[in-house]
Design an enzyme around this catalytic site. Structure first.
Site, mmCIF file in Angstrom:
data_model
loop_
_atom_site.group_PDB
_atom_site.id
_atom_site.type_symbol
_atom_site.label_atom_id
_atom_site.label_comp_id
_atom_site.label_asym_id
_atom_site.label_seq_id
_atom_site.Cartn_x
_atom_site.Cartn_y
_atom_site.Cartn_z
ATOM 1 N N HIS A 31 1.337 -2.035 5.231
ATOM 2 C CA HIS A 31 0.878 -3.082 6.144
ATOM 3 C C HIS A 31 1.324 -2.711 7.559
ATOM 4 O O HIS A 31 2.475 -2.319 7.761
ATOM 5 C CB HIS A 31 1.462 -4.441 5.729
ATOM 6 C CG HIS A 31 0.890 -5.559 6.530
ATOM 7 N ND1 HIS A 31 -0.374 -6.067 6.292
ATOM 8 C CD2 HIS A 31 1.369 -6.225 7.603
ATOM 9 C CE1 HIS A 31 -0.629 -7.018 7.175
ATOM 10 N NE2 HIS A 31 0.412 -7.121 7.985
ATOM 11 N N ILE A 49 -6.052 -7.693 -4.247
ATOM 12 C CA ILE A 49 -5.979 -7.075 -5.575
ATOM 13 C C ILE A 49 -5.968 -8.179 -6.633
ATOM 14 O O ILE A 49 -5.077 -9.043 -6.621
ATOM 15 C CB ILE A 49 -4.693 -6.207 -5.698
ATOM 16 C CG1 ILE A 49 -4.706 -5.088 -4.651
ATOM 17 C CG2 ILE A 49 -4.547 -5.623 -7.101
ATOM 18 C CD1 ILE A 49 -5.820 -4.077 -4.795
#
Ligand code: GAR
Length: 188
Positions: free
Chosen positions: A104, A88
């Site tokens: 994650h 990002i």
């Protein structure tokens, strides 16, 4: 009404699970799902679920303000990364402080960072003979997998587990916890 925008790069089973979780909730809507993969399976899922899916290329994401402007126009309460594999950019993190959340497939800080995604993570867990693994739901900052942790959940890994078995166990945790954690963040 709370607005969620999702980002996904692959299969999108988490996207589908999140969509199903919120489908009867009149206070939460999925504005759009963004993907950087033109042939990602998540697009088929979105078509089936009647959710808008938008493809973007990497340049519009990292080298211009194009995607950022579209996103700002959507005024999301939360941006959810559900199997999204690009980093990002800093201007997104700055524009949406504490509004970008990632999942994650490991117990961070273990098995995080560049290149650690999907089966790469589960293969590494297997190769290191770990006895447990899990999921980490965390805010996104400028560094891969380093933002503040919101929630973790664990599962055991046995000697008999293949990387595919590990992936299944981790996915089960994702399906159980990710929508609930999103719901909690939205209600705070
Ligand atoms: C999920 O296991 C998610 O945790 C992982 O990708 C998978 C996507 O599955 N994300 C990462 O590895 C990010 N570093 P899905 O497309 O079926 O939801």
């Amino acid at each position: 009404m709370k607005r969620i925008v999702l980002f996904a790069s692959g299969s999108g089973s988490n996207v589908e699970n999140i969509a199903n979780y919120f489908k009867d909730n009149p206070l939460v809507t999925i504005t759009s799902v963004f993907t950087n993969k033109r042939d990602a399976k998540v697009i088929d899922r979105c078509n089936r679920l009647n959710i808008s899916a938008l493809y973007f290329n990497k340049e519009s994401f990292s080298k211009s303000d194009c995607l950022l402007s579209i996103l700002k126009g959507m005024d999301p309460d939360l941006i959810i990364l559900a199997g999204f594999l690009l980093k990002i950019p800093k201007n997104f993190v700055t524009a949406f402080p504490n509004k970008i959340v990632n999942i994650h497939p490991a117990l961070l800080p273990k098995y995080g960072g560049k290149g650690m995604y999907g089966m790469n993570v589960h293969n590494a867990v297997k190769n290191n003979n770990e006895t447990e693994t899990g999921i980490t739901i965390h805010y996104v900052n400028e560094n891969y997998d380093e933002g503040a942790i919101i929630h973790q959940a664990k599962t055991t890994v046995t000697k008999e587990d293949s990387p595919e078995n590990i992936a299944e166990k981790v996915h089960a945790l994702e399906y159980e916890y990710f929508p609930k954690v999103i719901d909690q963040i939205l209600s705070n």
